[in-house]
Design an enzyme around this catalytic site. Structure first.
Site, PDB file in Angstrom:
ATOM      1  N   MET A   1       0.873  -1.186   0.000  1.00 22.19           N
ATOM      2  CA  MET A   1       0.000   0.000   0.000  1.00 22.19           C
ATOM      3  C   MET A   1       0.896   1.218   0.000  1.00 22.19           C
ATOM      4  O   MET A   1       2.007   1.112   0.420  1.00 22.19           O
ATOM      5  CB  MET A   1      -0.870  -0.015   1.272  1.00 22.19           C
ATOM      6  N   PRO A   2       0.372   2.369  -0.410  1.00 25.57           N
ATOM      7  CA  PRO A   2      -0.904   2.557  -1.080  1.00 25.57           C
ATOM      8  C   PRO A   2      -0.961   1.944  -2.484  1.00 25.57           C
ATOM      9  O   PRO A   2       0.064   1.710  -3.093  1.00 25.57           O
ATOM     10  CB  PRO A   2      -1.028   4.083  -1.181  1.00 25.57           C
ATOM     11  N   ILE A   3      -2.193   1.653  -2.887  1.00 27.68           N
ATOM     12  CA  ILE A   3      -2.492   1.208  -4.253  1.00 27.68           C
ATOM     13  C   ILE A   3      -3.312   2.305  -4.916  1.00 27.68           C
ATOM     14  O   ILE A   3      -4.362   2.675  -4.416  1.00 27.68           O
ATOM     15  CB  ILE A   3      -3.271  -0.122  -4.241  1.00 27.68           C
ATOM     16  N   ARG A  40       1.852   0.727  -5.405  1.00 28.47           N
ATOM     17  CA  ARG A  40       1.426   0.140  -6.673  1.00 28.47           C
ATOM     18  C   ARG A  40       0.543   1.153  -7.406  1.00 28.47           C
ATOM     19  O   ARG A  40      -0.299   1.808  -6.769  1.00 28.47           O
ATOM     20  CB  ARG A  40       0.609  -1.148  -6.431  1.00 28.47           C
TER      21      ARG A  40
END
Lengths: 63, 63, 63, 63, 63, 63
Positions: A1-3, A40
């Site tokens: 995370m974060p995505i 990501r």
């Protein structure tokens, strides 16, 4: 995370997509101090016949 | 807002997609009194090999 | 299918949410002739501190 | 419900996609005792130019 | 990748959520031979007032 | 467009969320020359019991 899941209009170049990935990752690292390796980014392209603003297609709005 | 993200089977015409955008926008304006200009609708088409119902592909179910 | 995922600002009543579900389902049945029983609607509420327009939070824009 | 939305790199065969649908459905039925017929699985393929890890495109990372 | 985004009704225990994460990861590793360390699973709980089947709320359907 | 949907671990401050919105918007404007007023950012917080890495919950991994 974060995505980060980015929806954007179809038609950008691979260079522009690489720039989205790099700059959005930079933004998230700066904003919440996320470890870069954990971030990501997913880009989804949308045709102008499949995006609507105020009930009209982006295509009909000349986008 | 609201932002509506619609997943539906591949194969609809541009006219049907425009109808989805218009009618879903109408529905959201009526239901929560959203200003029309703020409503966004995003359509995502899914091939019948990439949608599953009860563990089977839509394709194998003849959809 | 179709599956509609609706993001909207926090704070609507259960009646308004039920109206979103009913009217968005009507819209999709009319627009693409989808069998009513196959339509799914998912509502996700977003706090005004977690939605941004033009780089500003909805909260700072008084929404 | 549950509805599983799977993002994965482009290039899998229809057999692999059918296996994702079957096995993810099995997993959800076992984990939360969901009635099999209620489980939906949606697969979305992502090109390696549109997925980023640590700010780099999957393509540039040889994926 | 793969990234699995699971929407399910509110009210499961942390053990059930851990089981969803483990078993969905197993399923994806088996189905597409994904390296286990690359698999991400995100669970999103949905209240029964915010999920609709055939135009009716899950709550009104006794779910 | 673009619309950025950011999933991140629960627990950030409103200031950090405002920074995510501002910096992700900057990134998208720079990368694809998007008009700032068209950019939307949606933040979704995920509890550490509902995010999995390699089959384990973020909670069990001490995140």
């Amino acid at each position: 995370m974060p995505i980060a899941h980015i929806h954007m209009m179809e038609g950008r170049t691979d260079e522009q997509k690489a720039a989205v990935i790099e700059k959005v990752t930079d933004a998230l690292c700066e904003a919440v101090d996320a470890p870069r390796q954990n971030v990501r980014v997913l880009i989804q392209e949308v045709p102008n016949t499949q995006f609507g603003i105020g009930g009209k297609t982006a295509k009909s709005l000349g986008r």
